[in-house]
Design a protein around this motif. Structure first.
Motif, PDB file in Angstrom:
ATOM      1  N   ASN A  44       0.856  -1.181   0.000  1.00  9.67           N
ATOM      2  CA  ASN A  44       0.000   0.000   0.000  1.00  9.67           C
ATOM      3  C   ASN A  44       0.891   1.229   0.000  1.00  9.67           C
ATOM      4  N   ALA A  45       1.143   1.768  -1.179  1.00  6.90           N
ATOM      5  CA  ALA A  45       2.113   2.848  -1.340  1.00  6.90           C
ATOM      6  C   ALA A  45       1.426   4.143  -1.758  1.00  6.90           C
ATOM      7  N   ILE A  54       6.366   5.778  -1.494  1.00  6.80           N
ATOM      8  CA  ILE A  54       6.695   5.444  -0.109  1.00  6.80           C
ATOM      9  C   ILE A  54       5.515   4.694   0.484  1.00  6.80           C
ATOM     10  N   GLY A  55       5.713   4.086   1.646  1.00  6.81           N
ATOM     11  CA  GLY A  55       4.633   3.392   2.318  1.00  6.81           C
ATOM     12  C   GLY A  55       3.509   4.330   2.707  1.00  6.81           C
ATOM     13  N   ARG A  56       2.293   3.800   2.708  1.00  7.68           N
ATOM     14  CA  ARG A  56       1.117   4.607   3.011  1.00  7.68           C
ATOM     15  C   ARG A  56       1.169   5.179   4.431  1.00  7.68           C
ATOM     16  N   ARG A 258      -2.496 -10.396  -2.916  1.00 10.32           N
ATOM     17  CA  ARG A 258      -1.449  -9.379  -3.065  1.00 10.32           C
ATOM     18  C   ARG A 258      -2.089  -8.011  -3.257  1.00 10.32           C
ATOM     19  N   ILE A 259      -3.166  -7.767  -2.517  1.00 12.83           N
ATOM     20  CA  ILE A 259      -3.909  -6.513  -2.639  1.00 12.83           C
ATOM     21  C   ILE A 259      -2.977  -5.321  -2.412  1.00 12.83           C
ATOM     22  N   ALA A 260      -3.133  -4.290  -3.242  1.00  8.02           N
ATOM     23  CA  ALA A 260      -2.238  -3.130  -3.190  1.00  8.02           C
ATOM     24  C   ALA A 260      -3.047  -1.840  -3.278  1.00  8.02           C
ATOM     25  N   ASN A 261      -2.558  -0.827  -2.581  1.00 12.04           N
ATOM     26  CA  ASN A 261      -3.160   0.514  -2.638  1.00 12.04           C
ATOM     27  C   ASN A 261      -4.653   0.489  -2.346  1.00 12.04           C
ATOM     28  N   PHE A 262      -4.994  -0.235  -1.284  1.00 14.78           N
ATOM     29  CA  PHE A 262      -6.396  -0.403  -0.919  1.00 14.78           C
ATOM     30  C   PHE A 262      -6.942   0.785  -0.140  1.00 14.78           C
ATOM     31  N   PRO A 295      -9.720  -4.654  -6.477  1.00 15.57           N
ATOM     32  CA  PRO A 295      -8.740  -3.607  -6.157  1.00 15.57           C
ATOM     33  C   PRO A 295      -7.413  -3.819  -6.877  1.00 15.57           C
ATOM     34  N   GLY A 296      -6.461  -2.959  -6.553  1.00 19.81           N
ATOM     35  CA  GLY A 296      -5.134  -3.092  -7.105  1.00 19.81           C
ATOM     36  C   GLY A 296      -4.436  -4.339  -6.583  1.00 19.81           C
TER      37      GLY A 296
END
Length: 481
Positions: A44-45, A54-56, A258-262, A295-296
């Motif tokens: 989650n960036a 960078i990290g969220r 591998r959910i990303a940018n949720f 999601p991403g």
């Protein structure tokens, strides 16, 4: 003042939230302050002002500080792609994909970048508040460490150790950490605090004194559980927002492996007229769902296989036949198409997989990564919105003739001929209040006039107030050097 570091006696003890609250408290004292995390592991960036990621959690901490996001705030970001490998992002740019065993050999080379970023922040701000990763008690990983005591010793930053009493065993966490740390690392610890207490804090007086007596560390207080934490953007997929009231517009998000940018979901979860839930492995898509969000993903083809393994592909077909809607964001958009090709093996083994076939588009993975903040115009409503793109791959096909948005005069995303299937690369779209209201209005759902940005600001202030009430914040900040 120069810097202070919050480390945890375990994972998920609340370090990110503690740093965010301290950042806001220091800012309210008139200090210029910046967050810093030497190494983070998260899919989650956030896209930074200097064109990196960078990290969220560090993005939220930067908001707490009132400063622009910068890659120096999180110089090493690990983005897991498989159970044994991750993409390595250094100062905002991807440099390699490595297996966990090989990363251990890479870490010593990364300390230079970590210290460079830290020193730049230190020279530009009155105070830098540093967040550790995992636990320093993992002494088997101490050699070459850049995330916890390896960094603290190299940069001579005093450490406050935080323990999570909500999980139980906090006395053993704290005393045991001191017992396994080498003398040099113990010398960096300036004190401790206890987080996430529920109930009568005085009931822990004896335990608190026992930790202080056994370790010789100075205690900075016991912080009760902060119930409004759910109003802030989550970094960990385990903390994904859910509001299952059984009423309102029913939105279901597929909980990909591998959910990303949720963080796309956070604003929707707070809308009073929306009932949002996240499906876990093995759970079917409910028949009364109005909108499914895909999601991403950090691994589109891998998560496409995972989606099928849960039977969600069959559920999606039934959902569409019932007249339901589907929104695919980034990797989810790629999955909606006919084919996902990866001829160079950018995300894993080279090859291709059939998509879900709900949009007439195809995607090909490429070596270049698009990282940018964008200003877009929603095609259906004409409303302008801010978002960001963070993806590899290019998507094209007939349904692109019906774009979701316009970015820099060019079409973005795709919509099916019947308007029920929507795909877009734009993350962060729902943080825009006007767009979110227009999007929901398209489904006949009235927005509750939620000002999401203001909710985040108000909650950060409440977090700082909460910490000021229960911790010796002045004492903590006075330790910085």
């Amino acid at each position: 003042m120069t810097a202070i570091m919050i480390q945890g006696a375990g994972s998920n003890v609340g370090k990110s939230l503690l740093v965010a609250g301290l950042c806001r408290a220091a800012r309210r004292r008139g200090l210029s302050v910046a967050p810093f995390k030497p190494q983070n592991m998260s899919n989650n960036a956030a896209v930074t002002s200097d064109g990196g990621e960078i990290g969220r959690a560090q993005a939220l901490q930067a908001v707490a500080c009132g400063v622009p996001l910068h890659t120096d705030m999180n110089p090493v970001l690990l983005k897991p792609e498989t159970d044994v490998g991750a993409q390595v992002v250094v100062q905002g740019k991807r440099i390699a994909t490595v297996k966990a065993r090989d990363y251990a050999n890479l870490k010593p080379q990364l300390m230079t970048s970590v210290l460079d970023s830290f020193n730049r922040l230190k020279s530009g701000y009155d105070l830098v508040i540093v967040e550790g990763a995992g636990s320093p008690a993992e002494v088997n990983l101490r050699a070459g460490d850049i995330a916890n005591m390896g960094f603290a010793c190299a940069a001579d930053v005093p450490v406050i150790l935080a323990g999570d009493i909500d999980r139980g065993g906090v006395i053993a966490q704290m005393v045991g950490t001191q017992a396994v740390l080498p003398d040099q690392d113990n010398a960096q610890i300036a004190g401790f605090l206890i987080n996430k207490f529920r109930g009568d804090v005085s009931l822990f007086d004896d335990g608190y004194k026992m930790i202080a007596d056994r370790t010789g560390w100075q205690g900075f207080g016991v912080l009760p559980y902060f119930p409004d934490a759910s109003k802030l953007p989550a970094e960990d997929a385990l903390d994904l927002p859910t509001r299952s009231s059984g009423r309102g517009f029913k939105v279901v998000c597929l909980g990909l492996s591998r959910i990303a940018n949720f963080d796309d979901l956070d604003p929707l979860a707070q809308e009073e007229g929306v009932d949002l839930s996240v499906l876990r492995a093995g759970q079917p898509i409910p028949g009364d769902t109005d909108l499914v969000i895909i999601p991403g993903s950090k691994s589109t083809r891998g998560d496409l296989a995972y989606l099928r393994a849960q039977g969600w592909d069959v559920d999606l077909q039934a959902h569409v036949r019932r007249g339901g809607y589907v929104l695919g964001i980034c990797g989810g958009y790629q999955m909606l198409g006919q084919v996902v090709r990866d001829p160079m093996g950018v995300e894993g083994a080279a090859g291709e997989d059939a998509g879900l076939g709900l949009l007439d588009v195809t995607t090909e993975m490429t070596g270049d990564k698009r990282l940018t903040q964008v200003r877009a115009t929603h095609a259906a409503s004409g409303i302008e919105l801010d978002g960001y793109e963070i993806h590899i791959g290019r998507t094209d096909g007939a349904d692109r003739a019906r774009p979701f948005a316009i970015v820099d005069g060019a079409p973005e995303g795709a919509i099916s001929a019947d308007g029920r299937i929507i795909g877009s690369y734009l993350h962060g779209m729902f943080t825009d209040n006007a767009f979110r209201a227009a999007f929901l209005d398209g489904f006949g759902v009235q927005s509750g006039q939620l000002n999401y940005g203001q909710v985040v600001e108000t909650t950060l202030d409440a977090l700082a107030d909460h910490m000021e009430s229960h911790l010796d914040v002045d004492g903590l900040l006075s330790l910085a050097r």
